[in-house]
Design a protein around this motif. Structure first.
Motif, PDB file in Angstrom:
ATOM      1  N   VAL A 156       0.866  -1.178   0.000  1.00 10.97           N
ATOM      2  CA  VAL A 156       0.000   0.000   0.000  1.00 10.97           C
ATOM      3  C   VAL A 156       0.905   1.231   0.000  1.00 10.97           C
ATOM      4  O   VAL A 156       1.780   1.361   0.862  1.00 10.97           O
ATOM      5  N   THR A 157       0.701   2.118  -0.966  1.00 10.76           N
ATOM      6  CA  THR A 157       1.539   3.312  -1.098  1.00 10.76           C
ATOM      7  C   THR A 157       0.761   4.555  -0.693  1.00 10.76           C
ATOM      8  O   THR A 157      -0.372   4.767  -1.144  1.00 10.76           O
ATOM      9  N   ASN A 158       1.347   5.350   0.166  1.00  7.29           N
ATOM     10  CA  ASN A 158       0.800   6.649   0.557  1.00  7.29           C
ATOM     11  C   ASN A 158       1.815   7.725   0.183  1.00  7.29           C
ATOM     12  O   ASN A 158       3.018   7.569   0.433  1.00  7.29           O
ATOM     13  N   ARG A 159       1.332   8.820  -0.413  1.00  9.88           N
ATOM     14  CA  ARG A 159       2.195   9.928  -0.825  1.00  9.88           C
ATOM     15  C   ARG A 159       2.034  11.125   0.106  1.00  9.88           C
ATOM     16  O   ARG A 159       0.949  11.355   0.650  1.00  9.88           O
ATOM     17  N   PHE A 160       3.124  11.884   0.259  1.00 11.71           N
ATOM     18  CA  PHE A 160       3.091  13.096   1.070  1.00 11.71           C
ATOM     19  C   PHE A 160       3.020  14.324   0.168  1.00 11.71           C
ATOM     20  O   PHE A 160       3.796  14.448  -0.777  1.00 11.71           O
ATOM     21  N   SER A 161       2.099  15.196   0.480  1.00 15.62           N
ATOM     22  CA  SER A 161       1.967  16.444  -0.270  1.00 15.62           C
ATOM     23  C   SER A 161       1.696  17.575   0.716  1.00 15.62           C
ATOM     24  O   SER A 161       0.653  17.597   1.369  1.00 15.62           O
ATOM     25  N   PRO A 162       2.684  18.477   0.869  1.00 18.79           N
ATOM     26  CA  PRO A 162       3.927  18.585   0.114  1.00 18.79           C
ATOM     27  C   PRO A 162       4.963  17.555   0.563  1.00 18.79           C
ATOM     28  O   PRO A 162       4.764  16.855   1.555  1.00 18.79           O
ATOM     29  N   VAL A 163       6.053  17.488  -0.187  1.00 14.94           N
ATOM     30  CA  VAL A 163       7.168  16.603   0.139  1.00 14.94           C
ATOM     31  C   VAL A 163       7.735  16.984   1.506  1.00 14.94           C
ATOM     32  O   VAL A 163       7.819  18.169   1.850  1.00 14.94           O
ATOM     33  N   LEU A 164       8.121  15.965   2.301  1.00 19.02           N
ATOM     34  CA  LEU A 164       8.715  16.215   3.612  1.00 19.02           C
ATOM     35  C   LEU A 164      10.221  16.360   3.474  1.00 19.02           C
ATOM     36  O   LEU A 164      10.846  15.664   2.670  1.00 19.02           O
ATOM     37  N   HIS A 165      10.820  17.227   4.288  1.00 17.65           N
ATOM     38  CA  HIS A 165      12.275  17.382   4.330  1.00 17.65           C
ATOM     39  C   HIS A 165      12.713  17.170   5.768  1.00 17.65           C
ATOM     40  O   HIS A 165      12.362  17.960   6.652  1.00 17.65           O
ATOM     41  N   ALA A 166      13.445  16.091   6.019  1.00 21.88           N
ATOM     42  CA  ALA A 166      13.753  15.749   7.408  1.00 21.88           C
ATOM     43  C   ALA A 166      14.889  14.739   7.480  1.00 21.88           C
ATOM     44  O   ALA A 166      15.215  14.065   6.505  1.00 21.88           O
ATOM     45  N   GLN A 167      15.480  14.617   8.672  1.00 24.27           N
ATOM     46  CA  GLN A 167      16.471  13.584   8.946  1.00 24.27           C
ATOM     47  C   GLN A 167      15.820  12.350   9.561  1.00 24.27           C
ATOM     48  O   GLN A 167      16.277  11.237   9.346  1.00 24.27           O
ATOM     49  N   TYR A 168      14.746  12.569  10.315  1.00 28.68           N
ATOM     50  CA  TYR A 168      14.056  11.473  10.987  1.00 28.68           C
ATOM     51  C   TYR A 168      12.629  11.324  10.454  1.00 28.68           C
ATOM     52  O   TYR A 168      11.942  12.319  10.232  1.00 28.68           O
ATOM     53  N   LEU A 169      12.212  10.076  10.297  1.00 31.65           N
ATOM     54  CA  LEU A 169      10.828   9.778   9.934  1.00 31.65           C
ATOM     55  C   LEU A 169      10.317   8.725  10.909  1.00 31.65           C
ATOM     56  O   LEU A 169      10.965   7.691  11.105  1.00 31.65           O
ATOM     57  N   ARG A 170       9.190   8.996  11.517  1.00 28.43           N
ATOM     58  CA  ARG A 170       8.610   8.064  12.481  1.00 28.43           C
ATOM     59  C   ARG A 170       7.201   7.668  12.033  1.00 28.43           C
ATOM     60  O   ARG A 170       6.370   8.524  11.756  1.00 28.43           O
TER      61      ARG A 170
END
Length: 231
Positions: A195-209
């Motif tokens: 299952v694919t989920n997209r982020f809008s807008p694109v996230l900019h980060a070092q960590y993703l939880r």
């Protein structure tokens, strides 16, 4: 000799701009010659009577390295999207085991490093962990465009809904939101489907939880995933 005039016929304007910066950087390093055919760049607002000032200024910045950050920022902002992204390394191992952490694990065979997409297993939180999470440390700021999730291989253990948090430190993570509040993403309904989920807008980060919200009742919270984006 290939010129920007030729490139312009096969690349769209966005790629042309990127090509200009990258080839210009390379040519400065290699002392090669370039030819450019096209409209003269608009003059810098601070130099209204010198229409070549922009080119001169840009090349000077490239030569000194001061434009490097601007190029990286440009690529992150304008290039990383569903059309240009790719897996960031869960499945192929580019994301190391040491880059993965979780709130709890149900045992050695269910640790965070087992959460790789298509792995013959999964990360599973401790049965009584009511607020489970699993986290990736990319070790640098990256662009994140989406997630692909799975349940546990060959088992009725999958996350049905989840939240996503991101940030440059674990002490300042921010929820992905919509105009109505924290966004709740739809997860899986079986063990192995993607299952694919997209982020809008694109996230900019070092960590993703990833923060599971609901999972199969009576079973451990388990999942596998891949992160999509650009480094």
């Amino acid at each position: 000799m290939i010129t920007f005039h030729h490139i312009n016929h096969v690349l769209n304007p966005l790629i042309l701009k990127i090509s200009f910066f990258l080839i210009a950087s390379n040519c400065i390093a290699e002392s090669c010659q370039m030819s450019y055919y096209g409209p003269v760049p608009e003059p810098d607002p601070g130099q209204p009577y010198n229409k070549y000032y922009w080119v001169k200024s840009a090349m000077e910045k490239l030569r000194s390295g001061r434009l490097k950050g601007a190029i990286i920022s440009f690529l992150f902002t304008h290039v990383c999207s569903a059309e240009f992204d790719g897996p960031l390394g869960m499945e192929n191992g580019d994301i190391l085991d040491s880059d993965l952490s979780s709130s709890t694990m149900a045992g050695t065979y269910y640790r965070a490093s087992q959460a790789r997409l298509n792995n013959q297993g999964a990360w599973c939180a401790y049965l009584y962990d009511l607020t489970p999470w699993i986290q990736v440390n990319f070790k640098a700021n990256v662009s994140i465009t989406g997630l692909i999730t799975q349940g546990m291989h060959n088992a009725n253990r999958h996350v049905m809904t989840f939240r996503v948090q991101y940030g440059d430190s674990t002490s300042s993570l921010t929820d992905v939101t919509t105009s109505s509040g924290v966004q709740l993403f739809t997860g899986n309904s079986d063990a192995d489907s993607h299952v694919t989920n997209r982020f809008s807008p694109v996230l900019h980060a070092q960590y993703l939880r990833i923060v599971p919200v609901s999972w199969v009742s009576g079973n451990k919270c388990c999942m596998r995933f891949e992160v999509l984006g650009c480094r």
